[in-house]
Every structure is written in C-alpha cells, then in structure tokens.
Motif scaffolding. Structure first.
Motif, mmCIF file in Angstrom:
data_model
loop_
_atom_site.group_PDB
_atom_site.id
_atom_site.type_symbol
_atom_site.label_atom_id
_atom_site.label_comp_id
_atom_site.label_asym_id
_atom_site.label_seq_id
_atom_site.Cartn_x
_atom_site.Cartn_y
_atom_site.Cartn_z
ATOM 1 N N ARG A 135 108.966 -80.481 40.789
ATOM 2 C CA ARG A 135 107.999 -80.040 41.794
ATOM 3 C C ARG A 135 106.643 -79.753 41.165
ATOM 4 N NH1 ARG A 135 110.274 -73.964 43.447
ATOM 5 N NH2 ARG A 135 110.462 -73.149 41.329
ATOM 6 N N ASN A 136 106.641 -79.229 39.921
ATOM 7 C CA ASN A 136 105.371 -78.995 39.241
ATOM 8 C C ASN A 136 104.671 -80.308 38.949
ATOM 9 O OD1 ASN A 136 107.447 -76.915 38.626
ATOM 10 N ND2 ASN A 136 105.720 -75.811 37.760
ATOM 11 N N MET A 137 105.463 -81.303 38.530
ATOM 12 C CA MET A 137 104.889 -82.603 38.232
ATOM 13 C C MET A 137 104.307 -83.241 39.493
ATOM 14 S SD MET A 137 105.581 -86.167 38.133
ATOM 15 C CE MET A 137 104.729 -87.454 37.246
ATOM 16 N N ALA A 138 105.026 -83.104 40.614
ATOM 17 C CA ALA A 138 104.533 -83.658 41.880
ATOM 18 C C ALA A 138 103.246 -82.974 42.301
ATOM 19 C CB ALA A 138 105.597 -83.514 42.963
ATOM 20 N N THR A 139 103.144 -81.662 42.060
ATOM 21 C CA THR A 139 101.920 -80.936 42.384
ATOM 22 C C THR A 139 100.743 -81.493 41.599
ATOM 23 O OG1 THR A 139 103.167 -78.926 42.872
ATOM 24 C CG2 THR A 139 100.834 -78.665 42.389
ATOM 25 N N GLY A 140 100.955 -81.725 40.316
ATOM 26 C CA GLY A 140 99.872 -82.266 39.500
ATOM 27 C C GLY A 140 99.469 -83.669 39.898
ATOM 28 N N ALA A 141 100.452 -84.466 40.320
ATOM 29 C CA ALA A 141 100.169 -85.865 40.654
ATOM 30 C C ALA A 141 99.522 -86.031 42.021
ATOM 31 C CB ALA A 141 101.462 -86.681 40.599
ATOM 32 N N SER A 142 99.615 -85.012 42.878
ATOM 33 C CA SER A 142 99.188 -85.184 44.266
ATOM 34 C C SER A 142 97.699 -85.448 44.414
ATOM 35 C CB SER A 142 99.577 -83.942 45.081
ATOM 36 O OG SER A 142 98.943 -82.784 44.552
ATOM 37 N N ASN A 143 96.888 -84.983 43.454
ATOM 38 C CA ASN A 143 95.444 -85.203 43.544
ATOM 39 C C ASN A 143 94.923 -86.128 42.454
ATOM 40 O OD1 ASN A 143 94.781 -83.524 45.817
ATOM 41 N ND2 ASN A 143 95.198 -81.743 44.523
ATOM 42 N N ALA A 144 95.824 -86.757 41.715
ATOM 43 C CA ALA A 144 95.403 -87.584 40.583
ATOM 44 C C ALA A 144 95.153 -89.024 41.007
ATOM 45 C CB ALA A 144 96.453 -87.541 39.479
ATOM 46 N N GLU A 145 94.285 -89.680 40.246
ATOM 47 C CA GLU A 145 93.964 -91.084 40.500
ATOM 48 C C GLU A 145 94.536 -92.003 39.424
ATOM 49 O OE1 GLU A 145 89.529 -90.049 42.219
ATOM 50 O OE2 GLU A 145 90.082 -89.670 40.139
ATOM 51 N N LEU A 146 94.940 -91.411 38.302
ATOM 52 C CA LEU A 146 95.457 -92.175 37.170
ATOM 53 C C LEU A 146 96.467 -91.301 36.445
ATOM 54 C CD1 LEU A 146 93.486 -94.354 34.657
ATOM 55 C CD2 LEU A 146 94.797 -92.434 33.770
ATOM 56 N N ALA A 147 97.449 -91.918 35.827
ATOM 57 C CA ALA A 147 98.443 -91.186 35.042
ATOM 58 C C ALA A 147 98.497 -91.736 33.627
ATOM 59 C CB ALA A 147 99.822 -91.295 35.692
#
Length: 641
Positions: free
Chosen positions: A115-127
C-alpha cells in the motif's frame, strides 16, 4: 566517482524541462535508498553540514567501513528502517539540476508495504526499478512493475545494481535487461530504458562509469533529465467543481482545477451528472481574466445564467460530455487493516465528489507477484482485486487510463474515516445506464394514508437469545390488535427463503443484512410498519440499513441483554455448540457484536419480562405511527425502557 558540480541557476529561472515525479522501487536490499542518496550527492544537493553528519552516522553504523559513506542514511529516515536496513515508509525528496526539477518517492520493497508503494506510485510519471545483478528478476520485481502499470506509469528505467559483485559482466546485465523488457511489455509498459550501476560508488548514477566502458548509454541522471513523460492528456474539457465562489450577490463563479481539455469564453458547457447547460461568460484567475484556459489551470468559471451546481459536480464540454453511471468495474488496492467485505458500504471519493459505495462483487484478486487471477470472497491488506462497484448516486467519470482525476478514487471507512483502498475505474456497466426509475402514481404516501398509519421500520438488534424476536412478536400482536398493518421479518425465517444460500462468515453476514434491509425498505414503501428482528452485529450495516429510509422511518431498537444471561437462556442450544467448537463465527463467542452507540430505543432486557418491554415500546410507538405521513419524527434522545 566524484560528485558533479552543484546545480547553479539564474535566480527565478525555471529548469528547462519542468518537474518530473518519479519513484524508486525494487526488492529488499537491492539498493534503492543507496542509489537515491548517491544521486542527491552527485548533483550537489547534500549540504556540507549534512554531509559531515552522514560521515559520522556511516562510521557509527559500519565500524569497518572506513571513510565510505552510507548514502542510504540520507533517505531512510525512520529508526526502524535504519535498524533493519529496509525502507518502510515512502520517503519523498526534492532536488533539481540546471535542466529539471525532481520529486522522488523512495518506496518500500517488502510485500507487506504494497500500500505504501501504491501511494508513492499514484502521482509518479516514471519509475526507477532496481534489480540486484546477482539475483536477477524476483517476484518483488514483477509485483512492483505490475503496480506501476496498474497506476498508469508507462515509462520505466531499469537499474541493474551491484554490477561490481558480478565482475562488471556485460552478459549478466544483458540477460537481465532482456528478461525485464519482456516482462514490462506483458504488463503494458512500452517504454523501458536499462543501465548497469553501482550505487555506492556512483558508477552510471550521476556520471558515466569508466569501469563499464562496454555500456555506451546515458547515466541515470541523464536519463531522468531527458525523459519525455508527456502523455496524451484528455482532449475533452473537464473540471470538477471544488467550491462555489460567491463573495457577494454581484458575483457567482465555480472554482476548480481543469483536469482535461480546454475551455474558452463563449463555450457551451454542461453540469454533470445532470444536464443543465450554460455558456462560459468569464474565466477568472488570481492574475486576472483569461480568454481561455487549459488542463492543469485553477480557474473560476462564471456562466451566462444561474444554474444549480455545487462541489462534486463536473463541468464538461456540452458537445462531448463525460459518461455518467453508478456501477463500474474497477481495480482496487486494499489498504485497510480490516478486510474488504462485499456489500459493506464505504464512502467513495473521486475528484471532488464523495458518494456512498459498496463493492458488489469481487470478480478475482490478483497475485501481485505472479499476476495470476485467483478466486476471492474478500480482500486483505495489500491485496489487489478486480471488483464491481455500485454507488448510491450516479457520477461523471472517465476511465483511469484516460483521466486519472476522474478515474482514480479512494474508499473511506465510514466508522473511522480511514482510507482503506485506492481504486482505478475501468468502465461502466451497461446496466447502470439501461435501468431507470419508473414513475408510479400510487406512492408511499398514498399507500400509508389508505392504511391510516405512518410507515416505519423497527430494527431490533442484540445478541442471540437477547429476546429480540419475542419482543418484536409481542409488539406486532399489540399493533395488529389496534388495527395497524404490520409485518415481522425474523432473521431465522428469512434464512429459510431469500437468504437460504448464505452462511455465517463476515461476508455472508453483511449480505444477509443488506438483503433484509432492502426487503424492509420495500415494505415501508408499501405503507407497512415493519419489525425486523436480526442480530445485525456490525454498526456499519445497521447504519447502511438506516440510510435506505427517509427521516422518521427507521428506529433502531437495542435489546440489551448481558451475554451471561443469553448463554443461560440459550433457547436454541447455539451457545453450547459454539463453546464446544462445533459451530464457528457465532456472535458473542468467536465473532464480534458491535453495540449500538446511540440507539433510538435502548431496552435493558436483563431484568424485565418481555411483556413489560413490549408494552412500554408499544406505548412509545403509538404517537409516531398514528401521525400523518411525513409529520412524525423521533425525539433526538434515545427512549429508555
């Protein structure tokens, strides 16, 4: 490797390519925090005093490391992270170069922090996905890449770390890169850049490495500075209304941030989910009026006529409005500590709108490590499911793949206001737009008037053996003798019919109460006085039942009998079986009962006969049910009998 020169800029100048939001993710011990710390060091974003503190902390953490810096300490801020050597929370960092500004989220690697990882990814444009060159792709690599794809990230940089531990072997790097490209393609991520790195020494991080001359591509910093993360934004105008701006009677505007397309003065718009139309007269901003505005701008729209619009509505292009529906298929990432139970009511927040919602069914859950689809009756913490969701009210929306603002949502627990899930709308179900309310001439008012009574649902709740059914039966007998039209819905009796297919798991209990509440609602609509006798152990479901009814049509009656007395009575022998372990999920023994916090009627049933309680309750009811329909309301305080 040495750090590059600190970024220097002309005061007030903007970086050439604007802002890039990206995340770092990977398996535990792949070196995410070290890579990020080294990147900050290489771009000169570590002040001298912080660098000195880092040197001291590094010597304290690693007695045999000499002068080597542990760059992970720059980002692993929690004490637990430093002790365990893992990232738990999402650590956000800001840095910039001459070419670009960055906000990076260092995401946890453990599965229990999905869930923490999903939170971080929700506003990201690149990983930036890290892989240990010695281990290759792991299940966590698949999980992180799957979540990135699920949350709309379409560009990934694969950093194959710890190349020094495999002798800088280009064949090892090439095999991992090829395997990952195939994985990303399968998960819908088309653009992947790969590079070999050694995070502690900065090889190919801030500058290209002389130790891997066989790699001719750019460094990680160069990839981030040049990344083209522009995506096709929604072409059609959409703006969720955040608030109605009316400082005085001479001005009325609708404020919000445009989340798709463009709007210009004179354009015709529609306010959704309704169908009111108007034209844009002014576009007001803090810096003055504009003739047109585009995606991402915060504006206030003034229209050529007054319309009924409020927070949560969507102002859209009248020629190409957004779809409107109340049932959807969607992906859910469950973040709640308690499990997701189908048909339990939650708040769904999408854009600026909040509505009641329930997960009608879980089509399947996804094994995030292998992407296999598995059957599921509920979702637990960090699980991902594909679900059907129903809302109490229709909303304007877009698919998440098209518009993150109008396609992404969160679910909120109505009891404690905790965010329990994030979701991505896929598409609306056809039945949501094909089924409409049919007008009828004979309504509840007419039916109730013909019976000379105020329709009401009396909801009796309490432990098994508390006396609910006995009291409800006695109350119905008294009302029937007085000429009132009633019906008693007993929990056991209903389980012989429409609820015959349900067991006693938490999921089944939720569905049991939902069905009974819907039947009771139909009976009240028929003008009847309905007495419901059912344990209904969860506050959430009792609250959902109440919300089906109009003001003054629902009365929660708590038959409060101590557990010891219920066990002593044990009219059906169920407590004895529950204590012996022959039946499970029995309320009060191995399943919880959530006592009503403020029932309309509180019957202290431990020391009085059922006849006395029924008589007292009947006397309290008569002024309510005898009043003309629509006039009677319960007192604010609870009735103690």
């Amino acid at each position: 490797m040495t750090p590059t020169e600190p970024a220097t800029e002309t005061p007030g100048a903007l970086p050439a390519k604007g802002l890039l939001r990206f995340i770092t993710c990977g398996s535990v011990d792949d070196g995410k925090s070290t890579l990020l710390g080294r990147l900050l060091y290489d771009v000169g974003m570590v002040p001298d005093d912080q660098l000195a503190a880092l040197a001291r902390d590094s010597r304290r953490q690693h007695d045999d490391a000499g002068d080597a810096l542990d760059f992970a300490l720059l980002t692993d801020g929690l004490d637990a992270e430093r002790e365990q050597g893992i990232t738990i929370d999402v650590a956000y960092r800001y840095f910039h170069t001459l070419r670009r500004s960055f906000i990076v989220a260092d995401c946890p690697g453990h599965e229990q922090y999905t869930r923490n990882m999903a939170t971080g990814a929700s506003n990201a444009e690149l990983a930036v996905v890290l892989v240990d060159a010695r281990k290759g792709l792991l299940p966590q690599t698949r999980r992180h890449t799957y979540i990135c794809g699920l949350l709309g990230i379409r560009q990934v940089v694969l950093a194959v770390n710890k190349m020094d531990l495999v002798g800088y072997d280009p064949a090892v790097y090439a095999a991992i890169a090829e395997e990952y490209r195939a994985l990303a393609k399968d998960l819908g991520i088309a653009h992947v850049e790969c590079l070999p790195v050694v995070a502690p020494t900065g090889d190919n991080v801030g500058a290209r490495s002389s130790r891997m001359s066989w790699y001719e591509g750019p460094s990680l910093l160069e990839l981030l500075e040049s990344a083209d993360v522009s995506v096709a934004r929604p072409a059609d105008f959409r703006m969720p209304v955040q608030w109605v701006n009316r400082p005085d009677q001479s001005f009325r505007g609708y404020a919000g941030t445009i989340c798709g397309g463009r709007v210009a003065c004179g354009d015709e718009i529609v306010v959704q989910p309704g169908a009111q139309r108007a034209r844009v007269e002014r576009i007001v901003t803090a810096n003055g009026d504009l003739q047109n505005a585009a995606d991402g701008q915060a504006v206030t729209l003034c229209l050529d006529r007054e319309i009924d619009a409020s927070r949560g509505d969507v102002i859209a292009d009248a020629l190409r409005p957004a779809p409107v529906a109340d049932q959807f298929n969607a992906h859910l990432v469950w973040m709640g500590d308690t499990v997701l139970l189908p048909n339990r009511t939650y708040w769904l927040k999408i854009g600026t709108r909040t509505v009641n919602a329930r997960v009608m069914s879980i089509k399947y859950k996804v094994d995030v490590n292998s992407q296999a689809r598995l059957a599921a009756r509920h979702l637990e913490l960090n699980e991902v499911g594909y679900c059907t969701i129903g809302l109490d009210d229709a909303i304007a929306f877009e698919a998440y793949a098209t518009n993150r603002t109008l396609g992404g949502f969160i679910l909120i627990d109505r009891q404690n206001n905790a965010t329990v899930a994030c979701g991505m709308l896929d598409y609306a179900l056809g039945r949501s737009s094909n089924v409409n309310w049919q007008h009828v001439d004979i309504d509840k008012t007419v039916r109730a008037t013909s019976k000379g009574q105020h329709p009401l649902c009396l909801w009796f709740t309490g432990l098994s053996g508390a006396g609910k059914s006995t009291i409800a039966n006695l109350v119905e007998r008294r009302l029937h003798a007085l000429g009132y039209h009633t019906y008693l819905l007993d929990g056991d009796n209903v389980r012989h019919g429409i609820n015959k297919d349900l067991g006693f798991t938490p999921e089944a209990r939720v569905e049991n109460i939902r069905r009974i509440a819907e039947v009771a609602h139909l009976m009240v609509d028929a003008g009847l006085i309905v007495l419901v006798s059912v344990i209904s152990p969860y506050r959430s479901e009792r609250r959902s039942a109440r919300e089906l009814f109009a003001q003054g049509e629902f009365m929660e009656v708590f038959v409060d009998t101590p557990l010891e007395e219920c066990e002593r009575r044990d009219p059906k022998g169920l407590y004895k079986k529950a204590r012996a372990g022959t039946i499970r999920n029995f309320t009060g023994i191995d399943a919880p009962y959530e006592r009503p916090e403020s029932p309309d009627v509180h019957l202290l049933a431990g020391g009085q006969h059922a006849e006395q309680l029924a008589e007292q309750l009947t006397r309290q009811l008569l002024p309510v049910i005898a009043a003309p329909h629509g006039e009677a309301e319960l007192d604010d305080g609870a009735i103690d009998a």
